[in-house]
Design a protein around this motif. Sequence first.
Motif, short mmCIF file in Angstrom:
data_model
loop_
_atom_site.label_atom_id
_atom_site.label_comp_id
_atom_site.label_asym_id
_atom_site.label_seq_id
_atom_site.Cartn_x
_atom_site.Cartn_y
_atom_site.Cartn_z
N MET A 1 0.83 -1.18 0.00
CA MET A 1 0.00 0.00 0.00
C MET A 1 0.88 1.25 0.00
SD MET A 1 -3.10 -0.77 2.65
CE MET A 1 -2.08 -1.53 3.91
N PRO A 2 0.56 2.21 -0.84
CA PRO A 2 1.35 3.44 -0.84
C PRO A 2 1.08 4.25 0.43
CG PRO A 2 -0.47 3.61 -2.39
CD PRO A 2 -0.46 2.21 -1.86
N SER A 3 2.11 4.94 0.89
CA SER A 3 1.95 5.80 2.06
C SER A 3 1.17 7.05 1.65
CB SER A 3 3.32 6.21 2.59
OG SER A 3 3.97 7.06 1.66
N LEU A 4 0.71 7.78 2.64
CA LEU A 4 0.01 9.03 2.35
C LEU A 4 0.93 9.99 1.62
CD1 LEU A 4 -2.41 10.86 2.51
CD2 LEU A 4 -1.78 11.43 4.87
N GLU A 5 2.18 10.06 2.04
CA GLU A 5 3.13 10.95 1.38
C GLU A 5 3.35 10.56 -0.08
OE1 GLU A 5 3.60 9.52 4.36
OE2 GLU A 5 3.52 11.25 5.68
N GLY A 56 0.37 19.44 8.39
CA GLY A 56 -0.35 18.97 9.57
C GLY A 56 -0.91 17.59 9.34
N GLU A 57 -1.68 17.12 10.29
CA GLU A 57 -2.22 15.77 10.22
C GLU A 57 -3.11 15.61 8.98
OE1 GLU A 57 -4.69 12.52 12.88
OE2 GLU A 57 -4.13 14.42 13.75
N HIS A 58 -2.69 14.75 8.09
CA HIS A 58 -3.41 14.41 6.86
C HIS A 58 -3.62 15.61 5.93
CE1 HIS A 58 -5.22 11.03 9.50
NE2 HIS A 58 -4.03 10.69 9.04
N GLN A 59 -2.81 16.65 6.10
CA GLN A 59 -2.89 17.82 5.23
C GLN A 59 -1.56 18.02 4.53
OE1 GLN A 59 -4.10 21.20 7.60
NE2 GLN A 59 -6.24 20.83 7.07
N VAL A 60 -1.66 18.55 3.31
CA VAL A 60 -0.46 18.83 2.53
C VAL A 60 -0.68 20.13 1.77
CG1 VAL A 60 -1.21 17.49 0.51
CG2 VAL A 60 1.21 17.88 0.88
N GLU A 61 0.40 20.88 1.60
CA GLU A 61 0.40 22.02 0.70
C GLU A 61 1.25 21.65 -0.49
OE1 GLU A 61 1.52 25.67 2.62
OE2 GLU A 61 -0.25 25.62 3.91
N ILE A 62 0.66 21.79 -1.66
CA ILE A 62 1.39 21.49 -2.90
C ILE A 62 1.44 22.77 -3.71
CG2 ILE A 62 1.53 20.09 -4.99
CD1 ILE A 62 -0.18 17.97 -3.56
N ALA A 63 2.65 23.23 -3.98
CA ALA A 63 2.85 24.39 -4.85
C ALA A 63 3.04 23.87 -6.26
CB ALA A 63 4.07 25.19 -4.40
N TYR A 64 2.14 24.29 -7.14
CA TYR A 64 2.22 23.92 -8.55
C TYR A 64 2.91 25.06 -9.28
CZ TYR A 64 -1.02 20.24 -7.30
OH TYR A 64 -1.59 19.14 -6.71
N LEU A 65 4.02 24.74 -9.95
CA LEU A 65 4.86 25.75 -10.57
C LEU A 65 4.71 25.72 -12.08
CD1 LEU A 65 8.00 24.77 -8.47
CD2 LEU A 65 6.24 26.45 -7.86
N VAL A 68 2.02 30.32 -13.83
CA VAL A 68 1.53 30.91 -12.59
C VAL A 68 1.74 29.88 -11.50
CG1 VAL A 68 -0.52 31.75 -11.39
CG2 VAL A 68 -0.22 32.26 -13.82
N THR A 69 2.19 30.31 -10.34
CA THR A 69 2.35 29.39 -9.22
C THR A 69 1.13 29.49 -8.32
OG1 THR A 69 4.75 29.54 -9.26
CG2 THR A 69 3.75 28.83 -7.19
N ARG A 70 0.53 28.33 -8.04
CA ARG A 70 -0.61 28.26 -7.12
C ARG A 70 -0.31 27.20 -6.08
NH1 ARG A 70 -6.18 27.57 -10.09
NH2 ARG A 70 -6.96 28.18 -8.04
N THR A 71 -0.64 27.51 -4.84
CA THR A 71 -0.43 26.56 -3.76
C THR A 71 -1.79 26.15 -3.21
OG1 THR A 71 1.68 27.58 -3.20
CG2 THR A 71 0.66 26.17 -1.51
N MET A 72 -1.99 24.83 -3.16
CA MET A 72 -3.25 24.28 -2.69
C MET A 72 -3.00 23.49 -1.41
SD MET A 72 -4.57 25.50 -5.36
CE MET A 72 -6.26 25.15 -4.97
N ARG A 73 -3.88 23.68 -0.42
CA ARG A 73 -3.83 22.86 0.80
C ARG A 73 -4.98 21.86 0.71
NH1 ARG A 73 -4.30 26.25 5.37
NH2 ARG A 73 -2.04 26.49 5.27
N THR A 74 -4.64 20.59 0.77
CA THR A 74 -5.65 19.55 0.72
C THR A 74 -5.64 18.75 2.02
OG1 THR A 74 -4.10 18.09 -0.43
CG2 THR A 74 -5.67 19.29 -1.80
N THR A 75 -6.83 18.31 2.40
CA THR A 75 -6.99 17.44 3.56
C THR A 75 -7.40 16.08 3.03
OG1 THR A 75 -7.71 19.31 4.90
CG2 THR A 75 -8.19 17.11 5.75
N TRP A 76 -6.72 15.04 3.49
CA TRP A 76 -6.92 13.68 3.00
C TRP A 76 -7.51 12.80 4.08
CZ3 TRP A 76 -5.05 11.99 -1.95
CH2 TRP A 76 -4.46 13.01 -2.70
N GLN A 77 -8.31 11.82 3.65
CA GLN A 77 -8.91 10.85 4.56
C GLN A 77 -8.74 9.46 3.97
OE1 GLN A 77 -13.25 10.88 4.79
NE2 GLN A 77 -13.06 10.67 7.01
#
Length: 94
Positions: A1-5, A56-65, A68-77
């Motif tokens: 199983m792949p890790s969350l990361e 944070g717990e189950h959250q990630v910020e991904i900067a898409y370059l 235009v650069t946009r950074t999205m914070r997603t919460t995973w379950q």
Amino acid sequence: MPSLEATWRRHAEAVVAGDAATVAADFTPAGMAKALATEAEPQPGRLTAYQVRSAGEHQVEIAYLGDVTRTMRTTWQETQPGTWQIIDIVEVAN
């Protein structure tokens, strides 16, 4: 199983590559509704790279370059054993 990361990185790679099917599969129905309502996901085709940072717990910020650069914070379950999906998404100011 792949890790969350590993799932975060696979998701970011799919966004940059414009792989809409993989990106869509990463969302729960509620998460997808939020993404569509806010036009949260970066537009593919103009992106060239990404940077991943745990937020944070189950959250990630991904900067898409790219153009235009946009950074999205997603919460995973973990919706099924070993399957992580996005339940919330917001854009973060750069």
